[in-house]
Design a protein around this motif. Structure first.
Motif, mmCIF file in Angstrom:
data_model
loop_
_atom_site.group_PDB
_atom_site.id
_atom_site.type_symbol
_atom_site.label_atom_id
_atom_site.label_comp_id
_atom_site.label_asym_id
_atom_site.label_seq_id
_atom_site.Cartn_x
_atom_site.Cartn_y
_atom_site.Cartn_z
ATOM 1 N N LEU A 1 28.050 49.290 15.615
ATOM 2 C CA LEU A 1 27.323 48.254 16.343
ATOM 3 C C LEU A 1 27.445 46.912 15.621
ATOM 4 O O LEU A 1 26.870 46.707 14.561
ATOM 5 C CB LEU A 1 25.860 48.652 16.492
ATOM 6 C CG LEU A 1 25.037 47.877 17.519
ATOM 7 C CD1 LEU A 1 25.589 48.078 18.922
ATOM 8 C CD2 LEU A 1 23.576 48.299 17.468
ATOM 9 N N LYS A 2 28.183 45.982 16.225
ATOM 10 C CA LYS A 2 28.418 44.675 15.608
ATOM 11 C C LYS A 2 27.378 43.648 16.033
ATOM 12 O O LYS A 2 27.164 42.674 15.320
ATOM 13 C CB LYS A 2 29.828 44.183 15.955
ATOM 14 C CG LYS A 2 30.918 45.171 15.567
ATOM 15 C CD LYS A 2 30.798 45.601 14.112
ATOM 16 C CE LYS A 2 31.822 46.658 13.743
ATOM 17 N NZ LYS A 2 31.670 47.142 12.353
ATOM 18 N N PHE A 3 26.779 43.824 17.170
ATOM 19 C CA PHE A 3 25.611 43.015 17.542
ATOM 20 C C PHE A 3 24.755 43.817 18.512
ATOM 21 O O PHE A 3 25.223 44.720 19.198
ATOM 22 C CB PHE A 3 26.011 41.647 18.126
ATOM 23 C CG PHE A 3 26.872 41.699 19.357
ATOM 24 C CD1 PHE A 3 26.334 41.870 20.621
ATOM 25 C CD2 PHE A 3 28.255 41.529 19.247
ATOM 26 C CE1 PHE A 3 27.131 41.890 21.746
ATOM 27 C CE2 PHE A 3 29.061 41.540 20.371
ATOM 28 C CZ PHE A 3 28.499 41.721 21.634
ATOM 29 N N GLU A 4 23.456 43.480 18.528
ATOM 30 C CA GLU A 4 22.479 44.240 19.295
ATOM 31 C C GLU A 4 22.701 44.076 20.806
ATOM 32 O O GLU A 4 23.204 43.048 21.269
ATOM 33 C CB GLU A 4 21.068 43.766 18.947
ATOM 34 C CG GLU A 4 20.653 44.052 17.518
ATOM 35 C CD GLU A 4 20.527 45.538 17.246
ATOM 36 O OE1 GLU A 4 20.104 46.265 18.176
ATOM 37 O OE2 GLU A 4 20.843 45.969 16.131
ATOM 38 N N PRO A 5 22.300 45.077 21.598
ATOM 39 C CA PRO A 5 22.428 44.966 23.050
ATOM 40 C C PRO A 5 21.351 44.058 23.639
ATOM 41 O O PRO A 5 20.315 43.794 23.008
ATOM 42 C CB PRO A 5 22.249 46.413 23.530
ATOM 43 C CG PRO A 5 21.404 47.056 22.473
ATOM 44 C CD PRO A 5 21.804 46.404 21.177
ATOM 45 N N HIS A 6 21.597 43.570 24.858
ATOM 46 C CA HIS A 6 20.597 42.784 25.574
ATOM 47 C C HIS A 6 19.449 43.688 26.023
ATOM 48 O O HIS A 6 19.672 44.853 26.379
ATOM 49 C CB HIS A 6 21.222 42.115 26.797
ATOM 50 C CG HIS A 6 22.213 41.032 26.457
ATOM 51 N ND1 HIS A 6 23.455 41.305 25.957
ATOM 52 C CD2 HIS A 6 22.132 39.673 26.578
ATOM 53 C CE1 HIS A 6 24.118 40.173 25.764
ATOM 54 N NE2 HIS A 6 23.339 39.170 26.132
ATOM 55 N N ASP A 7 18.241 43.143 26.029
ATOM 56 C CA ASP A 7 17.079 43.939 26.439
ATOM 57 C C ASP A 7 17.199 44.398 27.889
ATOM 58 O O ASP A 7 16.786 45.517 28.223
ATOM 59 C CB ASP A 7 15.801 43.115 26.258
ATOM 60 C CG ASP A 7 15.484 42.875 24.788
ATOM 61 O OD1 ASP A 7 15.944 43.684 23.950
ATOM 62 O OD2 ASP A 7 14.784 41.886 24.482
ATOM 63 N N ILE A 8 17.755 43.566 28.757
ATOM 64 C CA ILE A 8 17.820 43.921 30.184
ATOM 65 C C ILE A 8 18.779 45.072 30.436
ATOM 66 O O ILE A 8 18.734 45.706 31.489
ATOM 67 C CB ILE A 8 18.226 42.707 31.048
ATOM 68 C CG1 ILE A 8 19.617 42.207 30.646
ATOM 69 C CG2 ILE A 8 17.202 41.602 30.956
ATOM 70 C CD1 ILE A 8 20.133 41.108 31.569
ATOM 71 N N ASP A 9 19.638 45.377 29.459
ATOM 72 C CA ASP A 9 20.598 46.464 29.656
ATOM 73 C C ASP A 9 19.988 47.833 29.392
ATOM 74 O O ASP A 9 20.665 48.854 29.526
ATOM 75 C CB ASP A 9 21.819 46.261 28.746
ATOM 76 C CG ASP A 9 22.683 45.101 29.207
ATOM 77 O OD1 ASP A 9 22.626 44.759 30.399
ATOM 78 O OD2 ASP A 9 23.421 44.535 28.365
ATOM 79 N N SER A 10 18.711 47.869 29.022
ATOM 80 C CA SER A 10 18.047 49.159 28.828
ATOM 81 C C SER A 10 17.487 49.715 30.123
ATOM 82 O O SER A 10 17.022 50.857 30.168
ATOM 83 C CB SER A 10 16.913 49.014 27.798
ATOM 84 O OG SER A 10 15.936 48.087 28.258
ATOM 85 N N ASP A 11 17.537 48.916 31.193
ATOM 86 C CA ASP A 11 17.021 49.330 32.503
ATOM 87 C C ASP A 11 18.175 49.403 33.495
ATOM 88 O O ASP A 11 18.971 48.467 33.610
ATOM 89 C CB ASP A 11 15.976 48.327 32.994
ATOM 90 C CG ASP A 11 15.218 48.831 34.217
ATOM 91 O OD1 ASP A 11 15.836 49.488 35.077
ATOM 92 O OD2 ASP A 11 14.009 48.557 34.320
ATOM 93 N N GLU A 12 18.243 50.494 34.216
ATOM 94 C CA GLU A 12 19.345 50.681 35.165
ATOM 95 C C GLU A 12 19.346 49.623 36.260
ATOM 96 O O GLU A 12 20.402 49.244 36.771
ATOM 97 C CB GLU A 12 19.253 52.079 35.791
ATOM 98 C CG GLU A 12 20.418 52.416 36.710
ATOM 99 C CD GLU A 12 20.318 53.810 37.282
ATOM 100 O OE1 GLU A 12 21.303 54.278 37.886
ATOM 101 O OE2 GLU A 12 19.252 54.440 37.120
#
Length: 835
Positions: free
Chosen positions: A329-340
């Protein structure tokens, strides 16, 4: 017409044409695909009143794959401009304020200016520098000794380029385009896919970076690392599996039991993880492969590395899941990508760069040979391998030279002719004649000239033979049938012991040394990776056929043990498991005499801060200018500046190579500590832009002083210059000198003499034989028919007035005085006038 006339008069190559594939695509039902790329060349015009970028666009081309940015926003929104570094760089010895000012002007221009092309507004969002190897083609008008010498023809050179990536922020087809515009551009939503259509709204380059990664989560990260992560969206790749947010599982890395370096435990699986078997089956379908691969090198959101099939999972399971480790993991994911419902499909899609394939035999290179020789491999072994390689290649070429069709087929798959087919290059011509030897031979073969009957053709073929030999000697790539190159991964089961590896083949590996297909390699083997400078960069380990049933599924990759305190990949010149390929050799002639060097830890405690310094020590972290109102202006200014930092990697590598050559005696390096310092410095400079460091002024001074002391040029790089050939006891000479000068040149001379003895007397009988009478051959068409005669030159012949430029070929038997002549054998028909 003006451009066409100018190109003809100057004999410069015409602009590349639009390929047939792109032409048909643009005129088809789907006018545009994201495999098409927009490119151009540019140069910074420093003579103009204002500093500006002059751009020349190339025809749209298909590179076979797109990238994450192209698939999400449309490849038409991205323009790549290739700029020669010679347009803004000077040599290190010519540095000073002039070079600094050119770079500063360039950065300011890229940050502040936009370019308007194709009815769109473009802004630069990323740049990087890299070198490209270019193969020289001899210029017909170049009469220099190097050009006239066939041994020099085809040598490769390295050219530096700046790649500037531009993003279309607004313009035609963007914003809120009409249905007709979308249809014409081919951007209507595909009803067969669940993905939403591409983002076609007006966007700034700032918005592009925000979409790519959440900067607010990385304020404590170094700026240089964050800047380098933009390149993850530009990696040439293919979208495959889109995951549900719940199916992306974050797991911990495998750590060593003890800390050996910097009081930190080593990550034993740095850069690799597993995925469910179903994922690999979907990838096979998406890529159109015949068989399911074991592993893929890919990108997934902010993660990168190698993913391979989970050996402990049910191979028939329908589960579609993937694991991601902190090292990936080189950078954290976006918060909105945790919801389908709010996720962005592109950030949750696995973009595949490469996949594991059936391995094939490979070769040694210039860097491996000195290390192998230092660690015990005798000179006679390398001599035997090199002589066999040259013998096999030359025998193949001499064999196909016996037949016109076989030779034509061989030329189509080698050298310039092969490059033409791959890259679609246009042959360079002078007065209608191709400039390369391969294309000249092909032209003669297509005109039905037989190789053994045409002296000119054989002379050209002899030049190709010499060039092929020189290509082998240039990089000293010695073929070793009992070796291969594959991706490396870490053992997820923990069953391999320290110092053990597993290498298995899906279809069996044909080892031509014994003419046997091997399913699994067992016994002692050598492993290494490029670049290799230190004695520890090649290791002898033991290959085993694994007892674990799951590990037996992992084929066409090499599995390294995760036991111990130092990863084996790290021991091979600082490698890891995020896509590194490993050279593996099981040829006993190389393996048995080799002895491992135990000085690995000495190189690991090397202190980089003695040689390099931060590019900008005052604002190393993103947080240092996060509150500035002009955040993105500073972001791009810092990024462009760091990308244009003088790259000293090539110079350092060259000094290391020549230092080893100048400080060598009796098969050993005389000052290994200096070699270790230079090798480690090269390793740091590879990732210097990403680490935010540069070579310090003091270090540069040391390198320049050391460079002045290295007065001897490596003779193996200049084999034709006899003035620098070493003398003395051959056993005390540098190993590469002995191989190239003592073995290679002699073998090439031997083959050259054989060619001259066998075919040196070949002559074009049509051009050099005495004139012979024309035979009487009546045509079926009656009196006075036309003749089909072979092209030649000569005066009036046997009472017939020939058309200009053609003459009947010689025939031993004939009847003089005939007026009815019908001959065949030429490639075209020409009229002969009867008296």
């Amino acid at each position: 017409m003006k451009l066409f006339r100018q190109q003809l008069l100057t004999e410069k190559p015409m602009p590349a044409p639009l390929s047939e594939e792109v032409w048909l695509m643009l005129n088809g039902p789907t006018p545009w695909t994201n495999d098409i790329e927009l490119t151009g060349t540019g140069s910074f015009n420093q003579k103009a009143k204002e500093f500006k970028l002059d751009i020349r666009l190339n025809p749209p081309s298909i590179k076979g794959k797109g990238n994450k940015f192209a698939y999400r926003f449309g490849s038409d929104r991205f323009l790549t401009i290739k700029i020669p570094t010679t347009s803004f760089r000077v040599k290190p010895k010519d540095g000073g304020p002039v070079e600094t000012e050119i770079r500063s002007q360039m950065v300011r221009w890229l940050v502040a200016n936009e370019i308007r092309l194709l009815s769109r507004c473009w802004r630069c969002f990323f740049i990087k520098t890299r070198s490209q190897k270019k193969r020289k083609e001899t210029d017909r008008e170049d009469t220099s000794p190097e050009a006239l010498n066939p041994e020099k023809t085809g040598a490769s050179t390295s050219e530096g380029f700046l790649w500037a990536y531009f993003f279309a922020e607004s313009g035609i087809g963007l914003g809120e385009p009409s249905y007709l515009e979308k249809e014409q551009l081919g951007f209507l939503k595909d009803p067969t896919t669940s993905r939403d259509e591409m983002i076609r709204t007006d966007m700034s380059r700032d918005d592009l970076i925000r979409w790519h990664m959440p900067l607010d989560k990385h304020m404590n990260s170094t700026f240089s690392k964050i800047w380098s992560r933009i390149s993850l969206g530009l990696s040439t790749s293919t979208p495959t599996v889109t995951f549900h947010p719940d199916k992306v599982i974050y797991v911990e890395d495998i750590l060593s039991p003890e800390s050996k370096v910097d009081n930190k435990r080593s990550v034993m699986n740095d850069g690799c993880s597993v995925c469910s078997p179903k994922v690999m089956r979907i990838i096979r379908e998406k890529l159109g492969l015949e068989e399911t691969p074991t592993a893929v090198q890919a990108r997934l959101g902010g993660a990168k590395g190698i993913w391979f099939v989970d050996p402990t999972a049910d191979r028939y399971s329908e589960d579609v899941s993937i694991s991601v480790t902190p090292s990936q993991l080189k950078f954290e994911p976006h918060d909105i990508d945790s919801d389908e419902d709010t996720m962005d499909w592109a950030r949750l899609t696995l973009f595949v760069l490469h996949y594991s394939k059936e391995p094939s035999p490979t070769s040694l290179n210039l860097q491996f040979i000195p290390i192998l020789a230092t660690q015990g491999v005798p000179f006679e072994t390398f001599k035997e391998l090199l002589e066999k390689h040259l013998e096999e290649d030359l025998e193949q070429l001499l064999s196909v030279a016996q037949d016109r069709i076989s030779l034509r087929s061989w030329l189509s798959n080698h050298g310039v002719m092969s490059d033409r087919q791959i890259y679609g290059d246009i042959p360079r011509q002078s007065s209608g004649t191709p400039q390369s030897n391969e294309e000249q031979i092909s032209m003669l073969l297509d005109a039905r000239f037989e190789p053994l009957k045409c002296g000119f053709l054989m002379d050209k073929l002899n030049m190709i033979v010499k060039q092929q030999c020189n290509d082998i000697l240039d990089g000293l790539r010695i073929r070793v049938p009992s070796s291969t190159i594959v991706f490396c991964i870490a053992d997820p089961t923990g069953t391999l012991e320290e110092g053990e590896i597993s290498l298995q083949f899906s279809k069996g590996f044909l080892d031509t040394t014994i003419q046997t297909r091997l399913d699994c390699i067992e016994g002692e083997v050598l492993v290494a990776r490029n670049p290799a400078h230190l004695r520890t960069d090649i290791q002898k380990v033991r290959a085993v056929c694994p007892s674990h049933s799951g590990l037996r599924r992992l084929k066409d990759v090499v599995v390294f043990s995760t036991k111990g305190n130092i990863p084996l990949a790290d021991m091979l010149s600082g490698g890891d498991y995020d896509g590194d390929k490993i050279w593996i050799c099981w040829d006993n002639r190389l393996v048995k005499p080799f002895k491992n060097d135990r000085s690995f830890m000495a190189s690991k405690i090397w202190k980089a801060d003695r040689w390099v310094e931060p590019i900008d020590p005052k604002s190393r972290f993103l947080r240092d200018f996060a509150q500035d109102p002009s955040f993105f202006q500073m972001f791009f200014t810092r990024g462009f500046t760091s990308s244009l930092t003088q790259d000293y990697l090539g110079m350092c590598t060259d000094i290391l190579t020549r230092y080893r050559y100048n400080n060598h005696a009796n098969g050993k390096d005389t000052n290994y500590m200096t070699i270790m310092n230079l090798a480690n410095l090269c390793g740091v400079l590879v990732d210097a832009p990403k680490q935010g460091v540069q070579l310090s002024a003091a270090s540069l001074t040391k390198l320049m002083e050391l460079n002045k002391k290295l007065d001897r040029k490596p003779a193996y790089k200049y084999p034709k210059d006899r003035n620098i050939h070493p003398t003395g006891n051959p056993e005390e000479l540098f190993i590469l000198d002995r191989l190239v000068i003592g073995v290679g040149i002699n073998k090439v001379a031997e083959k050259d003499a054989r060619i001259r003895d066998s075919h040196g007397q070949a002559r074009d009988m049509d051009g050099f034989a005495p004139y012979q009478p024309v035979p009487r051959i009546r045509s079926s068409g009656g009196q006075g028919s036309f003749s089909r005669l072979a092209p030649c030159t000569g005066p009036t012949y046997q009472g017939f007035t020939r058309a200009p430029g053609y003459l009947a070929p010689p025939y031993p038997a004939a009847t003089q005085g005939s007026r009815d002549v019908q001959l065949s054998g030429g490639s075209r028909g020409d009229l002969y006038n009867f008296p």
